[in-house]
Design a protein around this motif. Structure first.
Motif, PDB file in Angstrom:
ATOM      1  N   THR A 188       0.851  -1.191   0.000  1.00  0.00           N
ATOM      2  CA  THR A 188       0.000   0.000   0.000  1.00  0.00           C
ATOM      3  C   THR A 188       0.885   1.239   0.000  1.00  0.00           C
ATOM      4  O   THR A 188       2.110   1.126  -0.072  1.00  0.00           O
ATOM      5  CB  THR A 188      -0.950  -0.016   1.211  1.00  0.00           C
ATOM      6  N   TRP A 189       0.281   2.403   0.023  1.00  0.00           N
ATOM      7  CA  TRP A 189       1.053   3.643   0.071  1.00  0.00           C
ATOM      8  C   TRP A 189       0.356   4.616   1.009  1.00  0.00           C
ATOM      9  O   TRP A 189      -0.824   4.484   1.312  1.00  0.00           O
ATOM     10  CB  TRP A 189       1.196   4.238  -1.330  1.00  0.00           C
ATOM     11  N   LYS A 190       1.175   5.595   1.487  1.00  0.00           N
ATOM     12  CA  LYS A 190       0.683   6.502   2.517  1.00  0.00           C
ATOM     13  C   LYS A 190       0.278   7.861   1.954  1.00  0.00           C
ATOM     14  O   LYS A 190      -0.647   8.488   2.442  1.00  0.00           O
ATOM     15  CB  LYS A 190       1.833   6.741   3.516  1.00  0.00           C
ATOM     16  N   ASP A 191       1.020   8.304   0.943  1.00  0.00           N
ATOM     17  CA  ASP A 191       0.810   9.670   0.459  1.00  0.00           C
ATOM     18  C   ASP A 191      -0.210   9.701  -0.685  1.00  0.00           C
ATOM     19  O   ASP A 191      -0.994   8.767  -0.840  1.00  0.00           O
ATOM     20  CB  ASP A 191       2.165  10.261   0.035  1.00  0.00           C
ATOM     21  N   ALA A 192      -0.163  10.735  -1.497  1.00  0.00           N
ATOM     22  CA  ALA A 192      -1.173  10.906  -2.552  1.00  0.00           C
ATOM     23  C   ALA A 192      -0.888  10.011  -3.762  1.00  0.00           C
ATOM     24  O   ALA A 192       0.281   9.726  -4.068  1.00  0.00           O
ATOM     25  CB  ALA A 192      -1.171  12.372  -2.980  1.00  0.00           C
ATOM     26  N   ILE A 193      -1.946   9.599  -4.419  1.00  0.00           N
ATOM     27  CA  ILE A 193      -1.798   8.887  -5.698  1.00  0.00           C
ATOM     28  C   ILE A 193      -1.073   9.813  -6.669  1.00  0.00           C
ATOM     29  O   ILE A 193      -1.356  11.008  -6.732  1.00  0.00           O
ATOM     30  CB  ILE A 193      -3.201   8.520  -6.248  1.00  0.00           C
ATOM     31  N   GLN A 194      -0.124   9.278  -7.419  1.00  0.00           N
ATOM     32  CA  GLN A 194       0.606  10.118  -8.375  1.00  0.00           C
ATOM     33  C   GLN A 194      -0.232  10.293  -9.648  1.00  0.00           C
ATOM     34  O   GLN A 194      -0.730   9.301 -10.202  1.00  0.00           O
ATOM     35  CB  GLN A 194       1.934   9.460  -8.732  1.00  0.00           C
ATOM     36  N   ILE A 195      -0.363  11.526 -10.059  1.00  0.00           N
ATOM     37  CA  ILE A 195      -1.183  11.830 -11.242  1.00  0.00           C
ATOM     38  C   ILE A 195      -0.284  12.395 -12.338  1.00  0.00           C
ATOM     39  O   ILE A 195       0.417  13.375 -12.128  1.00  0.00           O
ATOM     40  CB  ILE A 195      -2.281  12.864 -10.910  1.00  0.00           C
ATOM     41  N   ASP A 196      -0.299  11.756 -13.498  1.00  0.00           N
ATOM     42  CA  ASP A 196       0.427  12.278 -14.658  1.00  0.00           C
ATOM     43  C   ASP A 196      -0.605  13.060 -15.483  1.00  0.00           C
ATOM     44  O   ASP A 196      -1.447  12.470 -16.167  1.00  0.00           O
ATOM     45  CB  ASP A 196       1.018  11.104 -15.460  1.00  0.00           C
ATOM     46  N   ARG A 197      -0.549  14.382 -15.392  1.00  0.00           N
ATOM     47  CA  ARG A 197      -1.582  15.233 -16.003  1.00  0.00           C
ATOM     48  C   ARG A 197      -1.672  15.026 -17.526  1.00  0.00           C
ATOM     49  O   ARG A 197      -2.762  15.012 -18.086  1.00  0.00           O
ATOM     50  CB  ARG A 197      -1.291  16.711 -15.700  1.00  0.00           C
ATOM     51  N   ASP A 198      -0.515  14.872 -18.188  1.00  0.00           N
ATOM     52  CA  ASP A 198      -0.552  14.682 -19.647  1.00  0.00           C
ATOM     53  C   ASP A 198      -1.277  13.385 -20.007  1.00  0.00           C
ATOM     54  O   ASP A 198      -2.044  13.322 -20.968  1.00  0.00           O
ATOM     55  CB  ASP A 198       0.880  14.624 -20.212  1.00  0.00           C
ATOM     56  N   GLU A 199      -1.053  12.368 -19.196  1.00  0.00           N
ATOM     57  CA  GLU A 199      -1.709  11.084 -19.478  1.00  0.00           C
ATOM     58  C   GLU A 199      -3.211  11.164 -19.172  1.00  0.00           C
ATOM     59  O   GLU A 199      -4.008  10.513 -19.831  1.00  0.00           O
ATOM     60  CB  GLU A 199      -1.066   9.954 -18.661  1.00  0.00           C
ATOM     61  N   VAL A 200      -3.577  11.964 -18.172  1.00  0.00           N
ATOM     62  CA  VAL A 200      -5.012  12.151 -17.898  1.00  0.00           C
ATOM     63  C   VAL A 200      -5.654  12.807 -19.121  1.00  0.00           C
ATOM     64  O   VAL A 200      -6.705  12.359 -19.616  1.00  0.00           O
ATOM     65  CB  VAL A 200      -5.255  13.026 -16.635  1.00  0.00           C
ATOM     66  N   THR A 201      -5.005  13.833 -19.648  1.00  0.00           N
ATOM     67  CA  THR A 201      -5.538  14.527 -20.836  1.00  0.00           C
ATOM     68  C   THR A 201      -5.659  13.547 -22.012  1.00  0.00           C
ATOM     69  O   THR A 201      -6.685  13.504 -22.694  1.00  0.00           O
ATOM     70  CB  THR A 201      -4.595  15.703 -21.224  1.00  0.00           C
ATOM     71  N   ALA A 202      -4.612  12.746 -22.199  1.00  0.00           N
ATOM     72  CA  ALA A 202      -4.642  11.782 -23.312  1.00  0.00           C
ATOM     73  C   ALA A 202      -5.787  10.782 -23.117  1.00  0.00           C
ATOM     74  O   ALA A 202      -6.485  10.409 -24.076  1.00  0.00           O
ATOM     75  CB  ALA A 202      -3.301  11.058 -23.392  1.00  0.00           C
ATOM     76  N   TRP A 203      -5.996  10.362 -21.878  1.00  0.00           N
ATOM     77  CA  TRP A 203      -7.065   9.389 -21.577  1.00  0.00           C
ATOM     78  C   TRP A 203      -8.428   9.998 -21.908  1.00  0.00           C
ATOM     79  O   TRP A 203      -9.281   9.366 -22.544  1.00  0.00           O
ATOM     80  CB  TRP A 203      -6.986   9.010 -20.086  1.00  0.00           C
ATOM     81  N   VAL A 204      -8.622  11.268 -21.473  1.00  0.00           N
ATOM     82  CA  VAL A 204      -9.909  11.940 -21.704  1.00  0.00           C
ATOM     83  C   VAL A 204     -10.122  12.169 -23.198  1.00  0.00           C
ATOM     84  O   VAL A 204     -11.230  11.980 -23.719  1.00  0.00           O
ATOM     85  CB  VAL A 204      -9.985  13.269 -20.899  1.00  0.00           C
ATOM     86  N   GLU A 205      -9.043  12.537 -23.900  1.00  0.00           N
ATOM     87  CA  GLU A 205      -9.181  12.742 -25.355  1.00  0.00           C
ATOM     88  C   GLU A 205      -9.609  11.457 -26.051  1.00  0.00           C
ATOM     89  O   GLU A 205     -10.388  11.457 -26.982  1.00  0.00           O
ATOM     90  CB  GLU A 205      -7.849  13.224 -25.939  1.00  0.00           C
ATOM     91  N   LYS A 206      -9.105  10.354 -25.570  1.00  0.00           N
ATOM     92  CA  LYS A 206      -9.423   9.064 -26.209  1.00  0.00           C
ATOM     93  C   LYS A 206     -10.811   8.554 -25.804  1.00  0.00           C
ATOM     94  O   LYS A 206     -11.587   8.094 -26.624  1.00  0.00           O
ATOM     95  CB  LYS A 206      -8.352   8.047 -25.801  1.00  0.00           C
ATOM     96  N   LYS A 207     -11.138   8.660 -24.506  1.00  0.00           N
ATOM     97  CA  LYS A 207     -12.370   8.015 -24.016  1.00  0.00           C
ATOM     98  C   LYS A 207     -13.502   9.001 -23.744  1.00  0.00           C
ATOM     99  O   LYS A 207     -14.645   8.595 -23.581  1.00  0.00           O
ATOM    100  CB  LYS A 207     -12.071   7.260 -22.719  1.00  0.00           C
TER     101      LYS A 207
END
Ligand code: SF4
Ligand code: SF4
Length: 391
Positions: free
Chosen positions: A224-243
């Motif tokens: 498990t992990w303690k801190d925040a989930i790591q977010i790759d903003r460019d990949e989020v944008t790419a995901w939204v553009e695709k889906k």
């Protein structure tokens, strides 16, 4: 082969049938025990009764023994009189090479039936079907080839781990290393059972495997992990553009069990204190999201499907523990030893650790194990997507 009209029905479905596998092996190897088992199974299907009784065969060099299956109807079907099972310890992460597997298969076809079940409930490689007179020779040859038997009896049992960092970027600790170190440390008790009852580990690299770990072991070690989930903003944008944005809202945000995800100024935001590390969003957006950087393990104890007291979720006895160095591994093993010492004193014969905790109470357990009480030590969390009736 004798006619088996009941079993033949099982071959008519869309999936490959174990009956076809049995028949193929019986025809090819001409081993009478395989024909006998098919006949006994057909007989069982007709009478709706099982006819195997268990016990143990001991072998030199391994005190835990080999699980036996003696037929109760050997007068009717003498070929199936003995069909004992040898449980072979799997490698951490189930890493094998083909040469090892071929050697294992050759040894097994020489002495046993040739039937192998890979990684069932026990986690072992199950070699099913051998007569008592061949058990020692088979064990010796397997040992020569580098294999060991898995646990049996009241001691450490076969541990299992997912592939972890060997292949998977979700792994929050080196579960293969911890599995190997724990196995080496406890191998004496695996070979010579001396506890109240059995105890099983499961090492899962991340919470994707948590239900499996809790349901299959007394001691679930989950990355498990303690801190925040790591977010790759460019990949989020790419995901939204695709889906599409709808997919982000309906397939990710709205499916977060604790509503920890929201959109702020059009950007994905995760409220870390509300996240319960369920892995849904990380699985939905594997490139865009990954576990936090501060990684380690959670230790759940006393779970298992099914204990005498019913299905147990297990208690979260150590919410977070670092697992990066050899010292961390040693601290973990030391903690487990303290827990086992407590259980040896407080537990009854034939009582699994979860049952002991249930009987004496969590308070007494954490005092005995030298663990500080923590608000996160829950045995019944607010969200559990997994329900299975006791049977
Ligand atoms: Fe990867 Fe997690 Fe599955 Fe292990 S349980 S293989 S770390 S996703
Ligand atoms: Fe929500 Fe689960 Fe993602 Fe955490 S891991 S934010 S709980 S979906």
């Amino acid at each position: 082969l004798n006619p088996t009209p009941m079993l033949n029905e099982l071959e008519s479905g869309p999936w490959p049938s174990f009956v076809s596998g049995f028949k193929e092996l019986a025809e090819r190897t001409k081993k009478p025990m395989l024909r006998g088992v098919l006949d006994q199974l057909e007989y069982s299907y007709n009478t709706k009764m099982g006819y195997w009784k268990g016990g143990l065969v001991t072998v030199d060099g391994y005190g835990a023994g080999v699980i036996t299956r003696y037929s109760m109807i050997k007068d009717k079907i003498p070929e199936a009189a003995e069909f004992h099972t040898m449980r072979i310890q799997p490698a951490p992460g189930l890493h094998y090479n083909t040469a090892m597997m071929r050697e294992l298969c050759d040894i097994w076809e020489k002495y046993g039936s040739g039937i192998i079940t890979l990684h069932g409930q026990t986690g072992d490689i199950m070699l099913q079907g051998i007569e008592e007179k061949y058990v020692q020779q088979c064990f010796d040859e397997l040992n020569e080839a580098g294999w060991d038997l898995g646990g049996a009896g009241a001691g450490m049992r076969t541990a299992v781990s997912c592939i972890g960092p060997g292949r998977c970027e979700n792994a929050c600790y080196d579960n293969l290393n911890l599995h190997l170190k724990a196995l080496k440390h406890f191998v004496g008790v695996l070979h010579r059972p001396e506890w109240n009852y059995k105890l099983k580990f499961k090492f899962s690299g991340c919470p994707n495997d948590c239900t499996n770990a809790i349901m299959r072991s007394d001691l679930a070690v989950i990355g498990t992990w303690k801190d925040a989930i790591q977010i790759d903003r460019d990949e989020v944008t790419a995901w939204v553009e695709k889906k599409g944005m709808d997919a982000l809202v309906n397939q990710v945000i709205n499916l977060c069990p604790t509503r920890a995800i929201s959109l702020k100024d059009g950007e994905m935001h995760i409220e870390t204190r509300d996240c319960v590390r369920c892995m849904h969003c990380l699985n939905a957006m594997p490139k865009a999201l990954s576990p936090g950087k501060e990684r380690g393990i959670s230790l759940l104890m006393g779970g298992k499907n099914t204990l005498k007291v019913g299905v147990n979720m297990g208690s979260l006895i150590i919410p977070f523990m670092k697992m990066e160095s050899d010292e961390d591994v040693e601290a973990f093993i030391e903690q487990i030893e303290t827990i086992i010492e407590w259980w040896e004193d407080a537990g009854l014969d034939h009582e699994r650790i979860g049952e002991t905790i249930e009987r004496v109470g969590l308070k007494q357990f954490i005092e005995g194990a030298g663990i500080e009480a923590d608000i996160n030590m829950v045995s019944r969390p607010r969200d559990n997507p997994y329900f299975k009736a006791p049977y």
